[in-house]
Design a protein around this motif. Structure first.
Motif, PDB file in Angstrom:
ATOM      1  N   THR A  54      -4.956  10.388   4.119  1.00  0.00           N
ATOM      2  CA  THR A  54      -4.548   9.593   2.967  1.00  0.00           C
ATOM      3  C   THR A  54      -4.263  10.504   1.789  1.00  0.00           C
ATOM      4  O   THR A  54      -4.944  11.510   1.595  1.00  0.00           O
ATOM      5  N   GLU A  55      -3.233  10.145   1.035  1.00  0.00           N
ATOM      6  CA  GLU A  55      -2.910  10.832  -0.206  1.00  0.00           C
ATOM      7  C   GLU A  55      -2.863   9.796  -1.305  1.00  0.00           C
ATOM      8  O   GLU A  55      -2.276   8.729  -1.137  1.00  0.00           O
ATOM      9  N   THR A  56      -3.485  10.125  -2.438  1.00  0.00           N
ATOM     10  CA  THR A  56      -3.539   9.205  -3.562  1.00  0.00           C
ATOM     11  C   THR A  56      -2.713   9.762  -4.711  1.00  0.00           C
ATOM     12  O   THR A  56      -2.862  10.923  -5.082  1.00  0.00           O
ATOM     13  N   GLN A  57      -1.860   8.906  -5.243  1.00  0.00           N
ATOM     14  CA  GLN A  57      -1.050   9.260  -6.406  1.00  0.00           C
ATOM     15  C   GLN A  57      -1.530   8.396  -7.568  1.00  0.00           C
ATOM     16  O   GLN A  57      -1.642   7.177  -7.444  1.00  0.00           O
ATOM     17  N   ILE A 120      -2.552   3.297 -12.391  1.00  0.00           N
ATOM     18  CA  ILE A 120      -2.174   2.766 -11.079  1.00  0.00           C
ATOM     19  C   ILE A 120      -2.435   3.858 -10.047  1.00  0.00           C
ATOM     20  O   ILE A 120      -1.834   4.917 -10.087  1.00  0.00           O
ATOM     21  N   LYS A 121      -3.357   3.580  -9.122  1.00  0.00           N
ATOM     22  CA  LYS A 121      -3.673   4.508  -8.041  1.00  0.00           C
ATOM     23  C   LYS A 121      -3.090   3.945  -6.749  1.00  0.00           C
ATOM     24  O   LYS A 121      -3.455   2.860  -6.317  1.00  0.00           O
ATOM     25  N   THR A 122      -2.177   4.706  -6.152  1.00  0.00           N
ATOM     26  CA  THR A 122      -1.532   4.291  -4.914  1.00  0.00           C
ATOM     27  C   THR A 122      -1.965   5.237  -3.806  1.00  0.00           C
ATOM     28  O   THR A 122      -1.744   6.442  -3.894  1.00  0.00           O
ATOM     29  N   THR A 123      -2.571   4.687  -2.773  1.00  0.00           N
ATOM     30  CA  THR A 123      -3.027   5.479  -1.634  1.00  0.00           C
ATOM     31  C   THR A 123      -2.143   5.155  -0.434  1.00  0.00           C
ATOM     32  O   THR A 123      -1.962   3.996  -0.082  1.00  0.00           O
ATOM     33  N   ARG A 124      -1.604   6.220   0.170  1.00  0.00           N
ATOM     34  CA  ARG A 124      -0.691   6.067   1.314  1.00  0.00           C
ATOM     35  C   ARG A 124      -1.152   6.954   2.470  1.00  0.00           C
ATOM     36  O   ARG A 124      -1.792   7.976   2.261  1.00  0.00           O
ATOM     37  N   GLU A 144       2.949   4.912   4.704  1.00  0.00           N
ATOM     38  CA  GLU A 144       2.543   3.503   4.755  1.00  0.00           C
ATOM     39  C   GLU A 144       1.474   3.258   3.698  1.00  0.00           C
ATOM     40  O   GLU A 144       0.552   4.049   3.530  1.00  0.00           O
ATOM     41  N   LEU A 145       1.601   2.165   2.978  1.00  0.00           N
ATOM     42  CA  LEU A 145       0.670   1.838   1.897  1.00  0.00           C
ATOM     43  C   LEU A 145      -0.692   1.457   2.461  1.00  0.00           C
ATOM     44  O   LEU A 145      -0.793   0.593   3.323  1.00  0.00           O
ATOM     45  N   LYS A 146      -1.724   2.104   1.964  1.00  0.00           N
ATOM     46  CA  LYS A 146      -3.092   1.737   2.329  1.00  0.00           C
ATOM     47  C   LYS A 146      -3.675   0.815   1.264  1.00  0.00           C
ATOM     48  O   LYS A 146      -4.235  -0.233   1.566  1.00  0.00           O
TER      49      LYS A 146
END
Length: 186
Positions: A54-57, A120-124, A144-146
């Motif tokens: 997982t990578e978080t932006q 906004i934290k987006t983990t993919r 893919e969005l987690k």
């Protein structure tokens, strides 16, 4: 690629079982083991994102009132029975339309702070290495969005109200303004 390996291993298993020969039993067992491992790998990838990390932006925005600058509000629109909310926000005063949070795999949190901000934290999910990318790229799970997390930090003088309540407030304000006009005229 894993599907090609699976098909080749299954075909080799069938071939080594149908055509008799010296050493074919051992080769049939090896091809059966490879076939089984491919199936397990596909299932593990599909259910548990095996071969991925997982990578978080994180993106930070300043937040301004959803209504007018003189009325510090964060608006939301309730969904269903009201437990889920679609927050409507602005990141600057020149913005005409309110932005709505995206609802796919979302969580929201409201904190109190001195300055209004939105994080906004987006983990993919992304492939952990090139081998996983080569083997599983056919399934299209890369990026893919987690989870997406919205963290609203608002000052204590801000209010969080629904759009229905905002409409009621606007109606009451119009009625008061008209009553004042009538009182001034008499």
């Amino acid at each position: 690629m894993i599907i090609i390996v699976l098909i080749l291993a299954a075909l080799l298993f069938i071939y080594f079982n149908v055509i008799p020969g010296k050493g074919h039993t051992f080769a049939a067992w090896i091809s059966l083991i490879v076939t089984s491992l491919c199936i397990l790998g596909i299932v593990a990838h599909d259910y548990n994102h095996w071969g991925m990390k997982t990578e978080t932006q994180t993106v930070n925005h300043s937040l301004v009132s959803s209504a007018t600058p003189n009325l510090p509000l964060l608006l939301y629109r309730p969904l269903g029975n009201g437990t889920e909310k679609i927050y409507l926000y602005k990141t600057n005063d020149s913005q005409k339309k309110l932005k709505a949070i995206k609802l796919d795999k979302v969580s929201t949190k409201i904190n109190h702070s001195k300055k209004p901000t939105l994080q906004i934290k987006t983990t993919r999910y992304v492939y952990s290495d090139n081998f996983s990318k080569i083997m599983f790229s056919v399934f299209g799970h890369n990026n893919e969005l987690k989870q997406r997390k919205y963290i609203f930090a608002i000052p204590s003088n801000w209010k969080v109200i629904s759009t229905k309540d905002m409409q009621k407030l606007q109606k009451q304000m119009r009625e008061r303004m008209q009553a004042r006009k009538v009182a001034v005229l008499h």
